[in-house]
Scaffold this motif. Structure first.
Motif, PDB file in Angstrom:
ATOM      1  N   UNK A   1      71.623  49.158  80.135  1.00  0.00           N
ATOM      2  CA  UNK A   1      70.672  48.880  81.218  1.00  0.00           C
ATOM      3  C   UNK A   1      71.347  48.880  82.595  1.00  0.00           C
ATOM      4  N   UNK A   2      72.549  48.361  82.674  1.00  0.00           N
ATOM      5  CA  UNK A   2      73.262  48.302  83.951  1.00  0.00           C
ATOM      6  C   UNK A   2      73.695  49.662  84.473  1.00  0.00           C
ATOM      7  N   UNK A   3      73.577  50.711  83.645  1.00  0.00           N
ATOM      8  CA  UNK A   3      73.977  52.059  84.056  1.00  0.00           C
ATOM      9  C   UNK A   3      72.783  52.899  84.500  1.00  0.00           C
ATOM     10  N   UNK A   4      71.632  52.250  84.715  1.00  0.00           N
ATOM     11  CA  UNK A   4      70.445  52.940  85.202  1.00  0.00           C
ATOM     12  C   UNK A   4      70.231  52.563  86.667  1.00  0.00           C
ATOM     13  N   UNK A   5      69.368  53.304  87.354  1.00  0.00           N
ATOM     14  CA  UNK A   5      69.074  52.960  88.758  1.00  0.00           C
ATOM     15  C   UNK A   5      68.495  51.548  88.858  1.00  0.00           C
ATOM     16  N   UNK A   6      67.562  51.254  87.955  1.00  0.00           N
ATOM     17  CA  UNK A   6      66.951  49.923  87.983  1.00  0.00           C
ATOM     18  C   UNK A   6      67.998  48.839  87.753  1.00  0.00           C
ATOM     19  N   UNK A   7      68.887  49.062  86.791  1.00  0.00           N
ATOM     20  CA  UNK A   7      69.931  48.084  86.526  1.00  0.00           C
ATOM     21  C   UNK A   7      70.880  47.924  87.703  1.00  0.00           C
TER      22      UNK A   7
END
Length: 77
Positions: free
Chosen positions: A62-68
């Motif tokens: 999750x932390x490797x997405x734009x939102x994350x």
């Protein structure tokens, strides 16, 4: 292209090639000729493309997405 066609590598060989090319990336960028960097780019793209073709549903952190990343940015402020 140099090296074995990525589609002909078994999974273990593909991972080994990916680990090696990522390990050598920094030195190639800093100290390689333009030809060496072009060759490295092409090989890396081929290997990574093959990995993605084989693993289209790989787990995404999750932390490797734009939102994350946005959430991390807000947490740091």
């Amino acid at each position: 292209m140099t090296g074995v066609d990525p589609s002909r590598l078994d999974d273990q060989q593909l991972m080994r090639e990916l680990e090696t090319i990522h390990r050598t990336r920094h030195d190639t960028l800093l100290h390689g000729s333009n030809d060496a960097l072009r060759t490295h780019n092409a090989r890396m793209a081929g290997l990574e493309g093959e990995y993605l073709r084989r693993h289209p549903r790989r787990p995404i952190t999750a932390g490797r997405t734009r939102e994350g990343a946005r959430e991390r940015g807000c947490a740091e402020e």
